[in-house]
Design a protein around this motif. Structure first.
Motif, mmCIF file in Angstrom:
data_model
loop_
_atom_site.group_PDB
_atom_site.id
_atom_site.type_symbol
_atom_site.label_atom_id
_atom_site.label_comp_id
_atom_site.label_asym_id
_atom_site.label_seq_id
_atom_site.Cartn_x
_atom_site.Cartn_y
_atom_site.Cartn_z
ATOM 1 N N VAL A 34 0.826 -1.206 0.000
ATOM 2 C CA VAL A 34 0.000 0.000 0.000
ATOM 3 C C VAL A 34 0.867 1.265 0.000
ATOM 4 O O VAL A 34 0.476 2.295 -0.529
ATOM 5 C CB VAL A 34 -0.977 -0.006 1.194
ATOM 6 C CG1 VAL A 34 -1.780 1.281 1.263
ATOM 7 C CG2 VAL A 34 -1.917 -1.213 1.098
ATOM 8 N N CYS A 152 -0.117 6.518 -7.422
ATOM 9 C CA CYS A 152 -0.760 5.356 -6.795
ATOM 10 C C CYS A 152 -1.178 4.335 -7.852
ATOM 11 O O CYS A 152 -0.918 3.136 -7.699
ATOM 12 C CB CYS A 152 -1.974 5.791 -5.984
ATOM 13 S SG CYS A 152 -1.611 6.692 -4.479
ATOM 14 N N ARG A 153 -1.822 4.795 -8.919
ATOM 15 C CA ARG A 153 -2.283 3.869 -9.972
ATOM 16 C C ARG A 153 -1.109 3.066 -10.550
ATOM 17 O O ARG A 153 -1.208 1.851 -10.719
ATOM 18 C CB ARG A 153 -2.979 4.624 -11.088
ATOM 19 C CG ARG A 153 -4.375 5.062 -10.750
ATOM 20 C CD ARG A 153 -5.208 5.334 -11.994
ATOM 21 N NE ARG A 153 -6.368 6.119 -11.648
ATOM 22 C CZ ARG A 153 -7.429 5.666 -10.982
ATOM 23 N NH1 ARG A 153 -7.468 4.414 -10.580
ATOM 24 N NH2 ARG A 153 -8.445 6.458 -10.713
ATOM 25 N N TYR A 156 0.237 0.617 -7.767
ATOM 26 C CA TYR A 156 -0.677 -0.487 -7.462
ATOM 27 C C TYR A 156 -0.852 -1.435 -8.642
ATOM 28 O O TYR A 156 -1.067 -2.633 -8.467
ATOM 29 C CB TYR A 156 -2.024 0.048 -6.973
ATOM 30 C CG TYR A 156 -1.923 0.807 -5.659
ATOM 31 C CD1 TYR A 156 -0.957 0.491 -4.713
ATOM 32 C CD2 TYR A 156 -2.780 1.849 -5.369
ATOM 33 C CE1 TYR A 156 -0.858 1.182 -3.519
ATOM 34 C CE2 TYR A 156 -2.700 2.549 -4.170
ATOM 35 C CZ TYR A 156 -1.734 2.209 -3.253
ATOM 36 O OH TYR A 156 -1.639 2.886 -2.070
ATOM 37 N N THR A 157 -0.731 -0.917 -9.854
ATOM 38 C CA THR A 157 -0.752 -1.781 -11.034
ATOM 39 C C THR A 157 0.477 -2.676 -11.026
ATOM 40 O O THR A 157 0.377 -3.891 -11.248
ATOM 41 C CB THR A 157 -0.788 -0.939 -12.324
ATOM 42 O OG1 THR A 157 -2.007 -0.190 -12.348
ATOM 43 C CG2 THR A 157 -0.709 -1.819 -13.563
ATOM 44 N N LEU A 161 -1.859 -4.999 -6.741
ATOM 45 C CA LEU A 161 -3.102 -4.550 -6.117
ATOM 46 C C LEU A 161 -4.105 -4.073 -7.165
ATOM 47 O O LEU A 161 -5.309 -4.098 -6.930
ATOM 48 C CB LEU A 161 -2.834 -3.427 -5.103
ATOM 49 C CG LEU A 161 -2.109 -3.854 -3.825
ATOM 50 C CD1 LEU A 161 -1.732 -2.638 -2.983
ATOM 51 C CD2 LEU A 161 -2.950 -4.823 -3.016
ATOM 52 N N TYR A 165 -7.271 -0.014 -7.159
ATOM 53 C CA TYR A 165 -7.116 -0.019 -5.689
ATOM 54 C C TYR A 165 -7.183 1.400 -5.134
ATOM 55 O O TYR A 165 -7.732 1.630 -4.058
ATOM 56 C CB TYR A 165 -5.795 -0.694 -5.298
ATOM 57 C CG TYR A 165 -5.638 -0.865 -3.820
ATOM 58 C CD1 TYR A 165 -6.253 -1.924 -3.151
ATOM 59 C CD2 TYR A 165 -4.869 0.025 -3.077
ATOM 60 C CE1 TYR A 165 -6.108 -2.080 -1.778
ATOM 61 C CE2 TYR A 165 -4.721 -0.134 -1.703
ATOM 62 C CZ TYR A 165 -5.345 -1.185 -1.063
ATOM 63 O OH TYR A 165 -5.218 -1.348 0.290
ATOM 64 N N GLN A 168 -10.683 3.712 -3.937
ATOM 65 C CA GLN A 168 -11.329 3.761 -2.630
ATOM 66 C C GLN A 168 -10.960 5.007 -1.839
ATOM 67 O O GLN A 168 -11.689 5.418 -0.934
ATOM 68 C CB GLN A 168 -10.988 2.508 -1.817
ATOM 69 C CG GLN A 168 -9.527 2.420 -1.434
ATOM 70 C CD GLN A 168 -9.171 1.112 -0.771
ATOM 71 O OE1 GLN A 168 -9.758 0.766 0.257
ATOM 72 N NE2 GLN A 168 -8.230 0.376 -1.361
#
Length: 171
Positions: A34, A152-153, A156-157, A161, A165, A168
């Motif tokens: 995360v 983040c994208r 997480y890709t 995740l 992800y 949210q």
């Protein structure tokens, strides 16, 4: 209000236009994936990415000493030190564990974690942007809620995740 009414929930619907609440049960996540890397042994953990208002809440985690970034904020920033400590080269104060920091709009500062700090975690609310600058104030880059969402994208890709992800945390 009578004591019997105190325990009765609100009886009417919430405004239809109001976005849903956001509850993050493990602000300091059990799953290390995360944490989104932003430097060598430096990560952020999104808590809220408010695209509709242009701010974000995150945890910043640092596990090495050094200079993190020199930056300016056009809007206020709030911070709460959860673990460790940090300071700015431009000030004589230290943000210690359990302490709160208010950063005024327009100020430029250089975040430093000293060598004797093994881990620092601070919750920040960043309004607007972080504008990265050199020692003379020349702009070298920036972050805003949209660059944070994109970081983040991508992360997480790459770590399994999935790109969705991050959704949210977006409001």
């Amino acid at each position: 209000m009578s004591s019997s009414d105190a325990w009765i929930p609100y009886r009417h619907p919430q405004p239809a236009e109001s976005p849903p609440e956001l509850i993050v049960p493990d602000a300091i996540p059990k799953d290390e994936r995360v944490w989104v890397p932003v430097g060598d042994r430096v990560w952020f953990r999104p808590l809220l990415l408010c695209a509709s208002r242009g701010y974000w809440m995150n945890l910043l985690k640092v596990q090495s000493a050094g200079v993190l970034s020199r930056h300016r904020h056009p809007q206020p920033v709030h911070g709460y030190v959860i673990k460790g400590r940090w300071r700015y080269l431009e000030h004589d104060w230290v943000a210690n564990e359990g302490g709160y920091v208010y950063e005024a709009p327009g100020e430029t500062h250089t975040l430093v974690v000293d060598p004797d700090v093994t881990e620092m975690i601070t919750m920040f609310q960043v309004n607007g942007a972080m504008i990265y600058v050199d020692p003379d104030g020349n702009v070298t880059g920036y972050d805003d809620v949209f660059t944070r969402i994109e970081k983040c994208r991508r992360h997480y890709t790459a770590n399994g995740l999935g790109a969705g992800y991050v959704d949210q945390f977006i409001r």
